[in-house]
Motif scaffolding. Structure first.
Motif, PDB file in Angstrom:
ATOM      1  N   ARG A  34       1.406  -8.026 -23.255  1.00 51.86           N
ATOM      2  CA  ARG A  34       1.849  -7.308 -22.057  1.00 51.86           C
ATOM      3  C   ARG A  34       0.704  -6.487 -21.490  1.00 51.86           C
ATOM      4  NH1 ARG A  34       7.128  -4.217 -22.831  1.00 51.86           N
ATOM      5  NH2 ARG A  34       7.967  -6.238 -22.215  1.00 51.86           N
ATOM      6  N   MET A  35       0.518  -6.586 -20.193  1.00 49.26           N
ATOM      7  CA  MET A  35      -0.493  -5.800 -19.466  1.00 49.26           C
ATOM      8  C   MET A  35       0.250  -4.838 -18.543  1.00 49.26           C
ATOM      9  SD  MET A  35      -3.029  -7.496 -20.801  1.00 49.26           S
ATOM     10  CE  MET A  35      -4.441  -6.869 -19.910  1.00 49.26           C
ATOM     11  N   THR A  36       0.020  -3.544 -18.747  1.00 46.27           N
ATOM     12  CA  THR A  36       0.713  -2.533 -17.963  1.00 46.27           C
ATOM     13  C   THR A  36      -0.303  -1.598 -17.328  1.00 46.27           C
ATOM     14  OG1 THR A  36       2.519  -2.595 -19.584  1.00 46.27           O
ATOM     15  CG2 THR A  36       2.513  -0.757 -18.027  1.00 46.27           C
ATOM     16  N   VAL A  37      -0.246  -1.448 -16.010  1.00 42.12           N
ATOM     17  CA  VAL A  37      -1.118  -0.535 -15.291  1.00 42.12           C
ATOM     18  C   VAL A  37      -0.271   0.606 -14.752  1.00 42.12           C
ATOM     19  CG1 VAL A  37      -2.748  -0.235 -13.379  1.00 42.12           C
ATOM     20  CG2 VAL A  37      -2.711  -2.392 -14.679  1.00 42.12           C
ATOM     21  N   MET A  70       2.411  -1.714 -12.320  1.00 41.91           N
ATOM     22  CA  MET A  70       2.311  -3.138 -12.624  1.00 41.91           C
ATOM     23  C   MET A  70       2.608  -3.343 -14.111  1.00 41.91           C
ATOM     24  SD  MET A  70      -1.062  -5.626 -12.574  1.00 41.91           S
ATOM     25  CE  MET A  70      -1.439  -5.237 -10.884  1.00 41.91           C
ATOM     26  N   ASP A  71       3.482  -4.280 -14.381  1.00 39.86           N
ATOM     27  CA  ASP A  71       3.850  -4.578 -15.768  1.00 39.86           C
ATOM     28  C   ASP A  71       4.083  -6.076 -15.854  1.00 39.86           C
ATOM     29  OD1 ASP A  71       4.686  -4.584 -18.360  1.00 39.86           O
ATOM     30  OD2 ASP A  71       6.368  -3.222 -18.085  1.00 39.86           O
ATOM     31  N   ARG A  72       3.212  -6.759 -16.582  1.00 41.31           N
ATOM     32  CA  ARG A  72       3.320  -8.218 -16.631  1.00 41.31           C
ATOM     33  C   ARG A  72       3.131  -8.725 -18.042  1.00 41.31           C
ATOM     34  NH1 ARG A  72      -0.406 -12.931 -14.083  1.00 41.31           N
ATOM     35  NH2 ARG A  72       0.740 -14.629 -15.020  1.00 41.31           N
ATOM     36  N   THR A  73       3.982  -9.654 -18.432  1.00 37.99           N
ATOM     37  CA  THR A  73       3.794 -10.354 -19.694  1.00 37.99           C
ATOM     38  C   THR A  73       2.946 -11.589 -19.431  1.00 37.99           C
ATOM     39  OG1 THR A  73       5.898  -9.565 -20.598  1.00 37.99           O
ATOM     40  CG2 THR A  73       4.950 -11.535 -21.598  1.00 37.99           C
ATOM     41  N   VAL A  74       1.813 -11.670 -20.137  1.00 37.38           N
ATOM     42  CA  VAL A  74       0.899 -12.797 -19.978  1.00 37.38           C
ATOM     43  C   VAL A  74       1.229 -13.823 -21.060  1.00 37.38           C
ATOM     44  CG1 VAL A  74      -1.511 -13.518 -19.932  1.00 37.38           C
ATOM     45  CG2 VAL A  74      -0.877 -11.235 -19.103  1.00 37.38           C
ATOM     46  N   PRO A  75       1.594 -15.043 -20.671  1.00 36.87           N
ATOM     47  CA  PRO A  75       1.972 -16.043 -21.669  1.00 36.87           C
ATOM     48  C   PRO A  75       0.821 -16.359 -22.626  1.00 36.87           C
ATOM     49  CG  PRO A  75       2.600 -16.743 -19.444  1.00 36.87           C
ATOM     50  CD  PRO A  75       1.717 -15.540 -19.288  1.00 36.87           C
ATOM     51  N   ALA A  76       1.181 -16.914 -23.767  1.00 38.26           N
ATOM     52  CA  ALA A  76       0.175 -17.394 -24.711  1.00 38.26           C
ATOM     53  C   ALA A  76      -0.780 -18.349 -24.000  1.00 38.26           C
ATOM     54  CB  ALA A  76       0.859 -18.106 -25.880  1.00 38.26           C
ATOM     55  N   ARG A  77      -2.077 -18.198 -24.270  1.00 33.70           N
ATOM     56  CA  ARG A  77      -3.145 -19.073 -23.770  1.00 33.70           C
ATOM     57  C   ARG A  77      -3.505 -18.850 -22.300  1.00 33.70           C
ATOM     58  NH1 ARG A  77       0.209 -22.130 -27.026  1.00 33.70           N
ATOM     59  NH2 ARG A  77      -0.785 -23.098 -28.842  1.00 33.70           N
ATOM     60  N   ALA A  78      -2.854 -17.929 -21.599  1.00 34.52           N
ATOM     61  CA  ALA A  78      -3.031 -17.792 -20.155  1.00 34.52           C
ATOM     62  C   ALA A  78      -4.044 -16.707 -19.789  1.00 34.52           C
ATOM     63  CB  ALA A  78      -1.694 -17.468 -19.503  1.00 34.52           C
ATOM     64  N   PRO A  79      -4.628 -16.796 -18.575  1.00 33.47           N
ATOM     65  CA  PRO A  79      -5.500 -15.730 -18.083  1.00 33.47           C
ATOM     66  C   PRO A  79      -4.709 -14.708 -17.265  1.00 33.47           C
ATOM     67  CG  PRO A  79      -5.655 -17.610 -16.620  1.00 33.47           C
ATOM     68  CD  PRO A  79      -4.680 -17.992 -17.709  1.00 33.47           C
ATOM     69  N   TRP A  80      -5.375 -13.584 -16.984  1.00 32.86           N
ATOM     70  CA  TRP A  80      -4.799 -12.506 -16.150  1.00 32.86           C
ATOM     71  C   TRP A  80      -5.941 -11.706 -15.572  1.00 32.86           C
ATOM     72  CZ3 TRP A  80      -5.316  -7.161 -16.520  1.00 32.86           C
ATOM     73  CH2 TRP A  80      -4.404  -6.386 -15.795  1.00 32.86           C
ATOM     74  N   SER A  81      -5.737 -11.135 -14.408  1.00 34.23           N
ATOM     75  CA  SER A  81      -6.749 -10.243 -13.838  1.00 34.23           C
ATOM     76  C   SER A  81      -6.092  -9.252 -12.899  1.00 34.23           C
ATOM     77  CB  SER A  81      -7.828 -11.039 -13.088  1.00 34.23           C
ATOM     78  OG  SER A  81      -7.268 -11.738 -11.990  1.00 34.23           O
ATOM     79  N   ALA A  82      -6.774  -8.121 -12.694  1.00 30.56           N
ATOM     80  CA  ALA A  82      -6.304  -7.101 -11.757  1.00 30.56           C
ATOM     81  C   ALA A  82      -7.420  -6.095 -11.554  1.00 30.56           C
ATOM     82  CB  ALA A  82      -5.061  -6.394 -12.284  1.00 30.56           C
ATOM     83  N   VAL A  83      -7.362  -5.388 -10.434  1.00 30.49           N
ATOM     84  CA  VAL A  83      -8.227  -4.237 -10.222  1.00 30.49           C
ATOM     85  C   VAL A  83      -7.461  -3.003 -10.688  1.00 30.49           C
ATOM     86  CG1 VAL A  83      -9.366  -2.772  -8.518  1.00 30.49           C
ATOM     87  CG2 VAL A  83      -9.540  -5.268  -8.340  1.00 30.49           C
TER      88      VAL A  83
END
Length: 199
Positions: A191-194, A1-14
């Motif tokens: 960037r959030m990378t799992v 998983m590789d996602r760019t999280v925009p400014a001001r935005a939330p994100w979640s994952a297990v």
């Protein structure tokens, strides 16, 4: 998983046990507010007091073990190219913005709202919010015990990597704060990378 999280935005994952989560500060000086929960029992969640007691330091960096309210390890910082991160500054909210910066800030989006919106996807509510981690936020503590939110020490491309010690639900608010220097007054994407463990 590789996602760019925009400014001001939330994100979640297990993030599964043994897997790695890398948070990359793309623009530099972007605070990333973070909460952790045991994915199988969300009543077990990140505990700032347990974490501070276990490591004997106010700041998080390589080797820091992020402890739960049951004093069990949730995640371990295995790499940190920034140097230190905050776990006492808390999350911004509409209420704290109004108190600190004036009533005109009431309508501004804040991390608590991000946590509530993203947490609702996992059955979490306001009572499930606890003191959080602030990746990349610079909150120095002076000799007399005072602290403040000041210009960050991060830079574009710096990263922190966490290893999950159990299956962990990670909630993130890519901080929207524009009234103090925690984001350089200009929130930017991260960037959030799992990744799976090697071998």
């Amino acid at each position: 998983m590789d996602r760019t999280v925009p400014a001001r935005a939330p994100w979640s994952a297990v993030v599964r046990r043994g897997h790695l989560l890398t948070i990359t500060d793309l623009g530099g000086n972007q605070a990333v507010d973070c909460l952790l929960y045991d994915a199988h029992d969300t009543s077990v969640r990140y505990s700032a007091p347990d974490t501070l007691q276990a490591q004997g330091s106010l700041f998080l960096t390589t080797g820091s073990v992020l402890m739960s309210s049951e004093h069990t390890p949730l995640m371990t910082v295995v790499e940190d190219t920034c140097g230190r991160h905050d776990t006492i500054g808390g999350a911004c909210s509409r209420e704290s913005n109004t108190l600190r910066y004036g009533h005109h800030t009431w309508g501004q989006h804040a991390c608590v709202e991000n946590f509530l919106a993203e947490g609702a996807r996992w059955g979490l509510g306001k009572r499930d919010l606890v003191p959080n981690i602030n990746w990349y936020m610079n909150v120095p503590v002076e000799a007399d015990g005072t602290l403040g939110i000041v210009d960050g020490i991060s830079a574009p491309g710096l990263r922190v990597t966490l290893r999950a010690e159990t299956d962990v639900l990670v909630l993130v608010s890519n901080c929207p704060q524009i009234n103090n220097p925690c984001n350089g007054f200009d929130p930017t994407p991260v960037r959030m990378t799992v990744t799976e463990p090697e071998g």
